[in-house]
Design an enzyme around this catalytic site. Sequence first.
Site, PDB file in Angstrom:
ATOM      1  CE  LYS A 209      45.892  10.145 -59.046  1.00 52.49           C
ATOM      2  NZ  LYS A 209      47.159   9.438 -59.297  1.00 52.49           N
ATOM      3  N   GLY A 359      38.849   1.077 -67.961  1.00 48.31           N
ATOM      4  CA  GLY A 359      38.754  -0.131 -67.143  1.00 48.31           C
ATOM      5  C   GLY A 359      37.654  -0.084 -66.103  1.00 48.31           C
ATOM      6  N   GLY A 382      43.683   1.080 -70.842  1.00 47.24           N
ATOM      7  CA  GLY A 382      44.641   2.048 -71.379  1.00 47.24           C
ATOM      8  C   GLY A 382      44.505   2.206 -72.882  1.00 47.24           C
TER       9      GLY A 382
END
Length: 402
Positions: A209, A359, A382
């Site tokens: 995204k 990740g 993150g």
Amino acid sequence: MAKKIVSDLNVRGKKVLIRCDFNVPMKNGVITDDTRIRAALPTIKYVIENGGKAIVFSHLGRVKQASDIEKNDITPVSVRLAELIEKPVKFVNATRGAELEAAVAELKEGEILMFQNTRYEDFDVEADKEVKKESKNNPELGAYWASLGDVFVNDAFGTAHRAAASNVGIAANIAETAAGFLLEKEIKFIGGAVDTPVRPYIAILGGSKVSDKIGVIEALLDKADKVLIGGAMMFTFLKAQGKNIGASRCEDDKLELANELLAKANGKIVLPVDAVVNKAFEDVPGVVKSVDGFDNDDMGLDIGPKTLELFAKNLEGAKTVVWNGPMGVFEMENYNKGTIGVCELLANLKGASTIIGGGDSAAAAEQLGYADKVSHISTGGGASLEYLEGKELPGIACVDEK
Ligand code: ADP
Ligand code: MG
């Protein structure tokens, strides 16, 4: 300024608190991947080989309710750690209290003690209530853990983007805080790329995204010389340019943003020229199509060979490369060629610092066999994204300067 590293500390005879990242995947109490435990060994070994008393701890999963307690028991990690380091590891099944304090007091030079999951402190069993003492950096908890040691070594990058009692809380209450060797590597490579990149500096972005990565895209557009875009996010950009992307994944509410970024990029953004398409989201062979030739029911699941050539040209002579986000649906064998291709390009770059963060990107590079063919694969998901955005990470900020 440079951060203090564990090897800058005099650990002999000292109680050394070591915050590791032992957040390993587990299934029914069995560790399914011990990479993170192996990665922590150099720091722990350094401490015990230099006469320190190692007190190691980590979080494991999330502890929000009573049923999470047993599920996230970290005992199996202490057993695996003992096997890997070939030394006994004394395990204390508590995060505070008399038994833990006595075990710490008895600890001798070169010995290792490990205590229970730090996130057990996130749940109050008596009150049957989530209290988040560890995760919200409860000041009493950080001070308590700090009181168990003489010096603190933070080696957990995966949680460095959050202030917890077990990183920032301890650091605020102890004489000295240093980075472990894992954290040192993250600072050297990601921090280096953010602060002092050797040019040409090329960023490669992909993944699912645009909305997940807005901060990273903006930061990299600012700093890098070129930003190559693949993955599902390429389609939001291509549609913003007026192309027919068929049934490909797209964030229609981000088209305007994509246009703003393209305008701001001043030619820095390089978009794919072809893609591998399929009529459905399934692992069957696809067809290579130009991004100008999609049918309405075509779903782009990978970048195509001409795009890889274009990316190769843009990577020529690069001295710093940062890559986040797979180029396609790498989990499917028919759509992993773009991601493999980019791994291959990075592996063959001579004299460049090649860094993979994120990740799924790290998992892809490892799964495809490129883990030791790049300069650095970040151990944080993150955390590596926030670091690449140029944000200050509390878990790094709390480490002393040299
Ligand atoms: P990271 O974890 O490295 O930051 P992301 O989570 O952003 O990466 O994205 C990884 C996911 O993106 C993968 O599961 C992959 O299948 C998906 N993906 C990549 N390209 C496409 C595509 N063309 N269509 C749908 N999903 C895609
Ligand atoms: Mg991901």
